[in-house]
Design an enzyme around this catalytic site. Structure first.
Site, short mmCIF file in Angstrom:
data_model
loop_
_atom_site.label_atom_id
_atom_site.label_comp_id
_atom_site.label_asym_id
_atom_site.label_seq_id
_atom_site.Cartn_x
_atom_site.Cartn_y
_atom_site.Cartn_z
CE LYS A 182 -16.52 -3.61 -12.36
NZ LYS A 182 -17.06 -3.14 -11.06
CD GLU A 258 -5.96 8.23 -14.37
OE1 GLU A 258 -5.70 9.09 -15.22
OE2 GLU A 258 -6.94 8.30 -13.61
CB CYS A 292 -4.91 7.34 -5.87
SG CYS A 292 -5.26 8.75 -6.93
CD GLU A 394 -2.81 2.40 -2.68
OE1 GLU A 394 -3.21 1.33 -3.17
OE2 GLU A 394 -2.99 3.50 -3.22
#
Ligand code: NAD
Ligand code: 6OD
Length: 490
Positions: A182, A258, A292, A394
């Site tokens: 997906k 991750e 990231c 973040e």
């Protein structure tokens, strides 16, 4: 100049066929807000069909295929991506708005490289074997096999769509699994195109399936809760990882995660100044900060602080937000207006938390179609306390907080004072210090005098809230396999 290509109709790819569904969603181009694609959202029945097709392929031609034939097919897939390089490039740029120069050097070549590297790795790595002494003196031999896990659910984000999807797909296929993938709802195009490449390469139907949609109550949830999916590999936000952990618990699936980061950069006064400014600017602003691994906190030794901040400011202000097809473009938009709202809320919060805005802090004005896109100014702050939310959370945009430090110990302590643990980048010409500080970082990936320099054989992943497990080289093969020991009495 318009950034768009013709509107695509993107279907799910199930059992080697493109199949539609009753419900569609619209994918917008973040450059100018035009429609990139109408995307068929997979319902539960479509996901079921994809899982059934994957299971059948495992029991059929794919499961029976000798390793060398599988490896040859993976190489053909890599060649297929390269043959259709321009199609992949256009699709990735239309979905993300990233500069063509970036996608053509990073995203698309890595899509092909992932297949080639894991084809080589699966051919090369052996397994353990042990000789065991037994009381009768004849002994026994133990050897391990790596069997495929089975049907793997691959759930990918939008920031490096083809790169991150194939980073998981390639080792999973190399290990003999079948896939229900997906892609993110924000980047559906290249995963779909890959279906055509797989088919043209001769990958049997059912080995690679693509289902489109969202997370909760959509394709994401239908995959993670599916009783016949044997493992989940996911890249995305930490909060999503947490939701997926809950979703997989009843069916006890292995997971590889991750997740997010709040990565530190550390710059010592003895660095190669120009290289460090250029390297750090690239790390902060590349892909509009949507990597990231990007440092959103930079600690700079006090004696060079002012000069380094000025150097980064100049780099930020030199970024060129031309249309992505323009060779001079060095920064694209954020992925969506919704994401821009989130990043802008941090720009606002930084001011409230007492930041000095060194540069940026708002939305650029172009006077053309880009004003309908989701562009944002590259932004640098100083003066925030280490406890500020903008230093702790973040943001995932082209921004960073810059803070001075006086001692190595202080820099290391500030860098590690976070709940995340993905990556770090340290700049120094002192070899011993480079090793020492890199090793002291509480992260999965520690760079010295470089950033995002990748050898795909190395362990990749995050500590703390940045992930579970490692992928890369043998680590990927281990996750995507069920190890089995055979003990033979001699
Ligand atoms: P996201 O978590 O919002 O979405 C990632 C994927 O998960 C998408 O395909 C989404 O549809 C799906 N999803 C969302 N909710 C789900 C649910 N409940 N069940 C199943 N699937 C679900 O992340 P994003 O916004 O696409 O990507 C940005 C985030 O990804 C950032 O936090 C970034 O740090 C992280 N990221 C991490 C790495 C890494 O290697 N550690 C790499 C890239 C991005
Ligand atoms: O290079 C890779 O293999 C990888 N997984 C990169 C992740 C980048 C995050 O945005």
């Amino acid at each position: 100049m318009t950034a768009n290509i013709k509107v695509q109709e993107l279907k799910n790819f199930v059992n080697g066929e493109f199949v539609g569904s009753g419900r569609q969603f619209t994918k917008l181009n973040p450059v100018d807000g035009t429609v990139v694609a109408q995307v068929h959202e997979a319902d539960r029945a479509t996901v079921d069909a994809a899982v059934r097709a994957a299971r059948a392929a495992l029991k059929g031609p794919w499961g029976k295929m000798p390793l060398q034939a599988r490896v040859d097919l993976l190489r053909k897939v890599a060649e297929g991506i390269e043959k259709r390089f321009d199609d992949f490039l256009k699709a990735e740029v239309a979905d993300t708005g990233k500069p063509v120069s970036l996608a053509s050097h990073l995203d698309i070549p890595r899509g092909a490289a992932n297949f080639r590297v894991f084809a080589d790795i699966v051919r090369t790595y052996g397994t353990e074997s042990y000789f065991l002494d037994t009381p009768d003196g004849k002994g026994a031999v133990n050897y391990a096999l790596r069997k495929p896990l089975g049907v793997i659910g691959v759930i990918a984000p939008w920031n490096l769509p083809l790169l991150l999807l194939t980073w998981k797909l390639a080792p999973a296929l190399a290990s003999g699994n079948c896939i229900v993938a997906k892609p993110s709802e924000e980047s559906p195009s290249t995963a779909t195109l890959l279906g055509e490449v797989m088919r043209d390469a001769g990958v049997p139907p059912g080995v690679y399936n693509v289902v489109h949609g969202f997370g909760p109550d959509s394709a994401g949830e239908f995959i993670t809760t599916h009783p016949d999916v044997n493992g989940i590999t996911f890249t995305g936000e930490t909060t999503t990882g947490s939701a997926i952990m809950k979703a997989v618990a009843p069916t006890v699936k292995p997971i590889s995660f991750e997740l997010g980061g709040k990565n530190p950069g550390i710059v010592f006064a003895d660095c190669d100044f120009d290289a460090a400014v250029a390297g750090m600017a690239n790390a902060i602003f590349s892909n509009c900060g949507q990597v990231c691994l990007a440092p959103e906190r930079v600690y700079i030794e006090r004696s060079i602080f002012e000069r380094f901040v000025a150097g980064l400011k100049a780099k930020a202000e030199a970024l060129n937000m031309a249309f992505p097809q323009d060779a001079k473009c060095t920064m694209g938009p954020l992925i969506s207006k919704q994401h821009r709202e989130k990043v802008l809320s941090y720009y606002e919060l930084a001011r409230k938390e007492g930041a000095t805005v060194v540069t940026g802090g708002g939305v650029p004005k172009f006077g053309d179609a880009r004003d309908n896109g989701s562009y944002i100014q590259p932004t640098l702050w100083t003066g925030l306390p280490e406890t500020a939310r903008c230093v702790k959370e973040e943001i995932f945009g082209p921004c960073a907080h810059l803070a001075p430090f006086d001692t190595e110990e202080q820099a290391v302590a500030m860098a590690n004072d976070t709940k995340y643990g993905l990556a770090s980048t340290v700049w120094t010409t002192n070899l011993s210090r480079g090793h020492r500080v890199a090793q002291a970082m509480e992260v999965g990936i520690s760079w010295v005098n470089c950033w995002f320099l990748r050898d795909l054989r190395t362990p990749f992943g995050g500590a703390k809230l940045s992930g579970i497990g490692r992928e890369g080289g043998l680590h990927s093969l281990n996750f995507y396999s069920e190890p089995m020991n055979v003990c033979v009495k001699l």
